[in-house]
Motif scaffolding. Structure first.
Motif, PDB file in Angstrom:
ATOM      1  N   ILE A 180      39.633  38.112  30.768  1.00  0.00           N
ATOM      2  CA  ILE A 180      39.676  38.809  32.066  1.00  0.00           C
ATOM      3  C   ILE A 180      40.531  38.022  33.053  1.00  0.00           C
ATOM      4  N   ARG A 181      40.359  36.699  33.102  1.00  0.00           N
ATOM      5  CA  ARG A 181      41.184  35.885  34.008  1.00  0.00           C
ATOM      6  C   ARG A 181      42.666  35.989  33.646  1.00  0.00           C
ATOM      7  N   GLU A 182      42.964  36.019  32.350  1.00  0.00           N
ATOM      8  CA  GLU A 182      44.349  36.133  31.907  1.00  0.00           C
ATOM      9  C   GLU A 182      44.938  37.489  32.293  1.00  0.00           C
ATOM     10  N   GLU A 183      44.145  38.548  32.181  1.00  0.00           N
ATOM     11  CA  GLU A 183      44.625  39.891  32.508  1.00  0.00           C
ATOM     12  C   GLU A 183      44.783  40.086  34.019  1.00  0.00           C
ATOM     13  N   LEU A 184      43.967  39.402  34.813  1.00  0.00           N
ATOM     14  CA  LEU A 184      44.061  39.562  36.269  1.00  0.00           C
ATOM     15  C   LEU A 184      45.352  38.986  36.827  1.00  0.00           C
ATOM     16  N   GLY A 185      45.857  37.970  36.225  1.00  0.00           N
ATOM     17  CA  GLY A 185      47.119  37.400  36.670  1.00  0.00           C
ATOM     18  C   GLY A 185      46.935  36.177  37.536  1.00  0.00           C
ATOM     19  N   PRO A 186      48.075  35.607  37.993  1.00  0.00           N
ATOM     20  CA  PRO A 186      48.020  34.346  38.741  1.00  0.00           C
ATOM     21  C   PRO A 186      47.431  34.488  40.146  1.00  0.00           C
ATOM     22  N   PHE A 232      44.716  35.794  40.963  1.00  0.00           N
ATOM     23  CA  PHE A 232      43.265  35.629  40.893  1.00  0.00           C
ATOM     24  C   PHE A 232      42.892  34.374  40.113  1.00  0.00           C
ATOM     25  N   LYS A 233      43.717  33.337  40.220  1.00  0.00           N
ATOM     26  CA  LYS A 233      43.463  32.120  39.448  1.00  0.00           C
ATOM     27  C   LYS A 233      42.188  31.397  39.889  1.00  0.00           C
ATOM     28  N   ASP A 234      41.793  31.548  41.172  1.00  0.00           N
ATOM     29  CA  ASP A 234      40.582  30.881  41.651  1.00  0.00           C
ATOM     30  C   ASP A 234      39.367  31.813  41.636  1.00  0.00           C
ATOM     31  N   PHE A 235      39.472  32.939  40.922  1.00  0.00           N
ATOM     32  CA  PHE A 235      38.364  33.897  40.822  1.00  0.00           C
ATOM     33  C   PHE A 235      37.234  33.297  39.990  1.00  0.00           C
ATOM     34  N   GLU A 236      36.023  33.390  40.521  1.00  0.00           N
ATOM     35  CA  GLU A 236      34.851  32.903  39.811  1.00  0.00           C
ATOM     36  C   GLU A 236      33.887  34.063  39.614  1.00  0.00           C
ATOM     37  N   PHE A 237      33.375  34.196  38.411  1.00  0.00           N
ATOM     38  CA  PHE A 237      32.476  35.307  38.109  1.00  0.00           C
ATOM     39  C   PHE A 237      31.137  35.163  38.831  1.00  0.00           C
ATOM     40  N   GLU A 238      30.785  33.953  39.205  1.00  0.00           N
ATOM     41  CA  GLU A 238      29.548  33.749  39.941  1.00  0.00           C
ATOM     42  C   GLU A 238      29.618  34.396  41.324  1.00  0.00           C
TER      43      GLU A 238
END
Length: 146
Positions: free
Chosen positions: A51-57, A59-65
């Motif tokens: 999912i992080r790879e598909e979101l792109g750069p 959203f690199k600091d995106f946390e699922f929490e």
């Protein structure tokens, strides 16, 4: 993960597991359960990475929490960009509650309150008192209360 299980519950679960599976099969069952939990964790980590790879750069600091509303709000309130810590620290809740309590009990907190209460001519009794009823009169019947 099991923070709400006490020692008595844990002992009960162990005794129940020994009774259900038997002492011969219990080690094999524990290995199977731990292997399954490990596979589930690996699957969830790979899914998160995909999912992080598909979101792109962007959203690199995106946390699922952060998808948990409590965590998201706590993180936003701890962020001091808005100056919320200063506002939060500016409130003295105990002082505010004491002022409200004094106002309810009609105590004087400052000179303006004393001048307004003296002009009213007395204090207001806000306690609930039972109504006077005739001893021969039956109390009102409430069908919903029974």
């Amino acid at each position: 993960m099991f923070n709400d299980i006490g020692p008595l519950e844990l002992v009960t679960l162990v005794v129940l597991a020994v009774l259900v599976f038997g002492p011969e099969k219990l080690p094999k069952m524990i290995q199977d359960v731990t292997r399954t939990i490990r596979k589930i964790r690996e699957f969830s980590e790979s899914a998160k990475a995909d999912i992080r790879e598909e979101l792109g750069p962007e959203f690199k600091d995106f946390e699922f929490e952060d998808l948990n509303p409590k965590t998201f709000i706590r993180k936003q309130l701890d962020n001091d960009e808005l100056g919320l810590k200063e506002i939060r620290n500016g409130f003295d809740l105990k002082k505010e509650m004491a002022e409200v309590t004094d106002a309810v009990h009609s105590r004087d907190t400052d000179s303006t309150a004393s001048s307004s209460s003296s002009s009213s001519g007395g204090s207001i009794d806000m306690t609930k008192k039972p109504e006077k009823t005739d001893p021969d009169e039956r109390p009102p019947f409430d069908a919903d209360a029974t």
